[in-house]
Design a protein around this motif. Structure first.
Motif, PDB file in Angstrom:
ATOM      1  N   PHE A   1      -5.626   0.661   4.487  1.00 49.60           N
ATOM      2  CA  PHE A   1      -5.810   0.477   3.049  1.00 49.60           C
ATOM      3  C   PHE A   1      -7.278   0.351   2.655  1.00 49.60           C
ATOM      4  O   PHE A   1      -7.673   0.783   1.588  1.00 49.60           O
ATOM      5  CB  PHE A   1      -5.033  -0.755   2.569  1.00 49.60           C
TER       6      PHE A   1
ATOM      7  N   GLY B   1      -0.939  -0.692  -4.764  1.00 53.02           N
ATOM      8  CA  GLY B   1      -0.947   0.542  -3.979  1.00 53.02           C
ATOM      9  C   GLY B   1       0.163   0.593  -2.961  1.00 53.02           C
ATOM     10  O   GLY B   1       0.768   1.645  -2.736  1.00 53.02           O
TER      11      GLY B   1
ATOM     12  N   LEU C   1      -8.299   1.225  -0.891  1.00 51.72           N
ATOM     13  CA  LEU C   1      -7.590   0.266  -1.728  1.00 51.72           C
ATOM     14  C   LEU C   1      -7.876  -1.126  -1.182  1.00 51.72           C
ATOM     15  O   LEU C   1      -8.004  -1.320   0.013  1.00 51.72           O
ATOM     16  CB  LEU C   1      -6.079   0.517  -1.701  1.00 51.72           C
TER      17      LEU C   1
ATOM     18  N   ASN D   1      -7.731   4.651   2.626  1.00 53.91           N
ATOM     19  CA  ASN D   1      -7.225   4.804   1.254  1.00 53.91           C
ATOM     20  C   ASN D   1      -8.145   4.195   0.202  1.00 53.91           C
ATOM     21  O   ASN D   1      -7.920   4.387  -0.982  1.00 53.91           O
ATOM     22  CB  ASN D   1      -5.833   4.176   1.123  1.00 53.91           C
TER      23      ASN D   1
ATOM     24  N   ASN E   1      -6.007  -7.274  -7.005  1.00 55.24           N
ATOM     25  CA  ASN E   1      -6.347  -6.361  -5.928  1.00 55.24           C
ATOM     26  C   ASN E   1      -5.453  -5.127  -5.987  1.00 55.24           C
ATOM     27  O   ASN E   1      -4.233  -5.239  -6.138  1.00 55.24           O
ATOM     28  CB  ASN E   1      -6.174  -7.080  -4.586  1.00 55.24           C
ATOM     29  N   CYS E   2      -6.057  -3.970  -5.861  1.00 56.15           N
ATOM     30  CA  CYS E   2      -5.294  -2.737  -6.005  1.00 56.15           C
ATOM     31  C   CYS E   2      -4.445  -2.428  -4.779  1.00 56.15           C
ATOM     32  O   CYS E   2      -3.555  -1.578  -4.856  1.00 56.15           O
ATOM     33  CB  CYS E   2      -6.222  -1.577  -6.324  1.00 56.15           C
ATOM     34  N   ALA E   3      -4.651  -3.089  -3.652  1.00 60.69           N
ATOM     35  CA  ALA E   3      -3.824  -2.838  -2.472  1.00 60.69           C
ATOM     36  C   ALA E   3      -2.398  -3.313  -2.691  1.00 60.69           C
ATOM     37  O   ALA E   3      -1.455  -2.699  -2.197  1.00 60.69           O
ATOM     38  CB  ALA E   3      -4.418  -3.521  -1.252  1.00 60.69           C
TER      39      ALA E   3
END
Length: 194
Positions: A19, A119, A25, A23, A114-116
């Motif tokens: 991640f 995601g 993320l 990625n 957090n975008c993870a």
């Protein structure tokens, strides 16, 4: 065959689809997590817990949205799932494990946006994972992010800024370091056990 598929999902989350490094993320974590290995571990552990719980909640949520023909609310539902999971986890830790809550609260609150976390929910749906594979993808994705954060924090501490040219000191050497770490994982891209 199922065990090979689950092992493939776990390895993909750890290595070929990391991640943080592959990625991109979950980079929006606290800047201190990229400098202090202990803070990187705490942030990574918080991220792992949030990603696992988000995967556990988002899979049935997506099934429900598809069942009632409200699939177009999927992104909104997943965007709200992460902060709700963080709020619930903070409340649980504060009431049940106050000492752990005191140590992890700053790290856990930084995971809220957090975008993870979002995601992982979107990647689970896009790939059509089942519930078990979704939870494992969330867990091993968090573990891979934790390893990446801790390695980078350890490298930041060990890199001697005096031995590199003056134009590379500071942010440029940090970007080169993270780029080399990402390249090392790109060798695993496309690794599938099934």
């Amino acid at each position: 065959m199922i065990l090979l598929q689950i092992a493939g999902v776990a390895l993909a989350a750890l290595l070929s689809e990391n991640f943080i490094l592959v990625n991109c993320l979950g980079i929006g974590t606290r800047t201190r997590a990229f400098q202090d290995p202990l803070d990187a571990w705490r942030t990574g552990a918080s991220l792992t817990a949030v990603m696992t719980l988000t995967a556990l909640i988002s899979w049935p949520l997506d099934q429900l949205l598809q069942h009632v023909a409200l699939g177009y609310f999927q992104t909104l539902a997943f965007a709200l799932t992460g902060p709700v999971v963080v709020a619930g986890l903070r409340c649980f830790l504060k009431n049940c494990v106050p000492e752990l809550s005191r140590r992890m609260d700053e790290n856990l609150s930084s995971i809220t946006s957090n975008c993870a976390a979002m995601g992982v929910a979107l990647l689970i749906v896009q790939r059509g994972y089942g519930l078990a594979a979704a939870v494992l993808f969330g867990f091993f994705g968090g573990v891979g992010a934790t390893i990446a954060l801790m390695c980078f924090a350890g490298l930041q501490r060990d890199v001697s800024f005096t031995s590199c040219p003056k134009c590379f000191q500071g942010l440029p050497i940090a970007l080169v370091t993270i780029g080399l770490m990402a390249l090392s994982l790109m060798g695993f891209y496309g690794l599938h056990l099934f």
